[in-house]
Design an enzyme around this catalytic site. Structure first.
Site, PDB file in Angstrom:
ATOM      1  N   SER A   1       0.695  -1.085   0.018  1.00 60.84           N
ATOM      2  CA  SER A   1      -0.070   0.024   0.086  1.00 60.84           C
ATOM      3  C   SER A   1       0.917   1.294  -0.156  1.00 60.84           C
ATOM      4  O   SER A   1       1.555   1.570  -1.024  1.00 60.84           O
ATOM      5  CB  SER A   1      -0.778  -0.002   1.211  1.00 60.84           C
ATOM      6  OG  SER A   1      -2.049   1.005   0.934  1.00 60.84           O
TER       7      SER A   1
ATOM      8  N   ASP B   1     -10.368  -5.581  -2.826  1.00 63.28           N
ATOM      9  CA  ASP B   1      -9.572  -4.403  -2.114  1.00 63.28           C
ATOM     10  C   ASP B   1     -10.506  -3.164  -2.275  1.00 63.28           C
ATOM     11  O   ASP B   1     -10.768  -2.663  -3.217  1.00 63.28           O
ATOM     12  CB  ASP B   1      -8.086  -4.191  -2.811  1.00 63.28           C
ATOM     13  CG  ASP B   1      -7.297  -3.236  -1.871  1.00 63.28           C
ATOM     14  OD1 ASP B   1      -7.891  -2.424  -1.246  1.00 63.28           O
ATOM     15  OD2 ASP B   1      -6.000  -3.533  -1.613  1.00 63.28           O
TER      16      ASP B   1
ATOM     17  N   HIS C   1      -7.405  -6.050   1.379  1.00 59.52           N
ATOM     18  CA  HIS C   1      -6.325  -5.148   1.402  1.00 59.52           C
ATOM     19  C   HIS C   1      -5.317  -5.384   2.507  1.00 59.52           C
ATOM     20  O   HIS C   1      -4.511  -4.738   3.097  1.00 59.52           O
ATOM     21  CB  HIS C   1      -6.557  -3.668   1.612  1.00 59.52           C
ATOM     22  CG  HIS C   1      -5.474  -2.708   1.320  1.00 59.52           C
ATOM     23  ND1 HIS C   1      -4.878  -2.438   0.247  1.00 59.52           N
ATOM     24  CD2 HIS C   1      -4.922  -1.819   2.249  1.00 59.52           C
ATOM     25  CE1 HIS C   1      -4.085  -1.666   0.082  1.00 59.52           C
ATOM     26  NE2 HIS C   1      -3.966  -1.095   1.540  1.00 59.52           N
TER      27      HIS C   1
END
Lengths: 278, 278
Positions: B147, B223, B256
């Protein structure tokens, strides 16, 4: 039963669920990992009992079991370690008693007897709930645990050998009725009469004639609780006298943490899976 | 440098360390896993940059990297995601800015420029410290991240291609200067002139002529940040135009979280290890 969260992981689904427990008379949270094989039909189920201070989340986050559970097609369920919440008597200053320290027994002493019924919860209520809500085959159950949860796994397997096809433990408390970190809890949960403690003590159960085919135990030699609280030699002696198979792996330099557990988790899942086949 | 903790795991040593950072002008904590091969001499080193809100501990607890790092003989280092502590300016109401959200850049705006220098910390100071204190071979460094940390890995690899032999990412922010959860932070760290942001934006770096041999990216299709913040197609287009190799794996149904990361961690460690060999 309420779904708290669900996420795909290692090809299966890691979920967290909550329900009102009849055994513990409070909401209980637990984690279920379903391997990809569960999409095709019921899979065997492995119960993992955690140690002092833990919830369902510790092994879910740090246990590194999902890859092996997915490979072997085994569901992996992690309950909490005690009742919790408003109305549940606790001793916040003592991490070895009360919330986080249910010791997988049914308390008989007030005020603990009302909620602290983790044996009934783990051995009866939770399997019924999981069996009704997930594609698991309750004729193929295995149990394992860590520390206080190793004590739980050993005592449940010895008490209900017909329910479990496998039992293993990481650094289990093998004789809780004489260990400094568990005997005080036993007294508060079960009363002063030590005869009643024997039903919740793996070595006493074996002495009293309970049997299970074989155990796998991993124990780190750098575990700071080794000599005082864990004492695997007591289990070794009891198993030898009773003719119970015991694979006791002393792991040089390993401690009591999930860094140790995760290292040998694969072996334990594989060992269970072999005994849970078809 | 102070040792916070050390534990044997998967045959190697998982440690946590703390030191006074010259770059960030505050104490910084980081995790180092040394594989068993490090006992015999210097091993390659893999830098893992974490996402928003994380510390060194998230991937250490949930990343499931130790088995692969031990198998391939690679050290795995996880720094914190920002400076922290008294005197470090923060915005406690915004999880996308300040502590836990350093974005792996050197801030130029007051009052952030004094401490928020995570690029210098991760690219220069920490490698020098780790190289001096652990048996690692700094001629064989790889970098990966998740991320915000995927953004960090991509931008550092594109900025210093001579330092890293491999770069991969889980669900990276590929164009932070136009993403809603990162652009406001860029403005506060780097000022209103967007030209200065390009040095910290992977797609802009590629447009501006920076190159790296190839990237591996895994991205979950479930996600929740996919379309808004992550947008892997922007990296795909930039790499295609620039002739940069990109293996982009879209993972059906994954989110995620570390449940996703841990599933594909093995692939990333193996991919890096192949490029870090002798």
């Amino acid at each position: 039963m309420e779904t708290v969260s669900k996420a795909l992981s290692h090809g299966g689904v890691q979920g967290v669920y909550r329900h009102e427990s009849a055994a513990t008379r409070c909401p209980m949270t637990f984690a279920v990992y379903l391997p990809p094989q569960a999409a095709d039909g019921p899979v065997p189920v492995l119960w993992y009992l955690s140690g002092l201070t833990c919830t369902h989340a510790n092994v879910m986050d740090k246990g590194e079991y999902r890859r092996a559970a997915a490979r072997h097609g085994v569901a992996f369920v992690a309950p909490d370690t005690s009742p919790r919440g408003p109305g549940v008597p606790d001793d916040p200053d003592d991490w070895k008693f009360g919330c986080g320290a249910g010791f997988y027994l049914d308390a008989t002493e007030a005020p603990y007897a009302e909620h602290y019924r983790m044996r009934s919860y783990v051995a009866d209520e939770l399997p019924a709930l999981v069996g009704a809500n997930f594609p698991v085959d309750l004729s193929r159950q295995g149990i394992l645990g860590h520390s206080m949860g190793g004590h739980g796994a050993l005592t449940l397997a010895l008490t209900y050998p017909e329910r479990y096809r496998s039992c293993s433990a990481f650094a289990p408390i093998v004789q809780p009725s004489t260990a400094g970190w568990s005997a005080p809890a036993f007294e508060r949960y079960l009363g002063a009469d030590r005869a009643a403690w024997r039903a919740h003590d793996a070595t006493a159960l074996i002495e009293d004639g309970h049997r299970f085919p074989e155990f796998l135990v991993d124990q780190g030699t750098a575990d700071s609780f080794l000599d005082d609280g864990l004492r695997p030699h007591l289990l070794k002696e009891a198993c030898a006298r009773a003719g119970i198979g015991l694979t006791l792996n002393l792991r040089e330099g390993y401690d009591h943490s999930y860094f140790f557990i995760s290292t040998f988790m694969d072996d334990h899942v594989a060992w269970a899976a072999e005994r849970l086949r078809g």
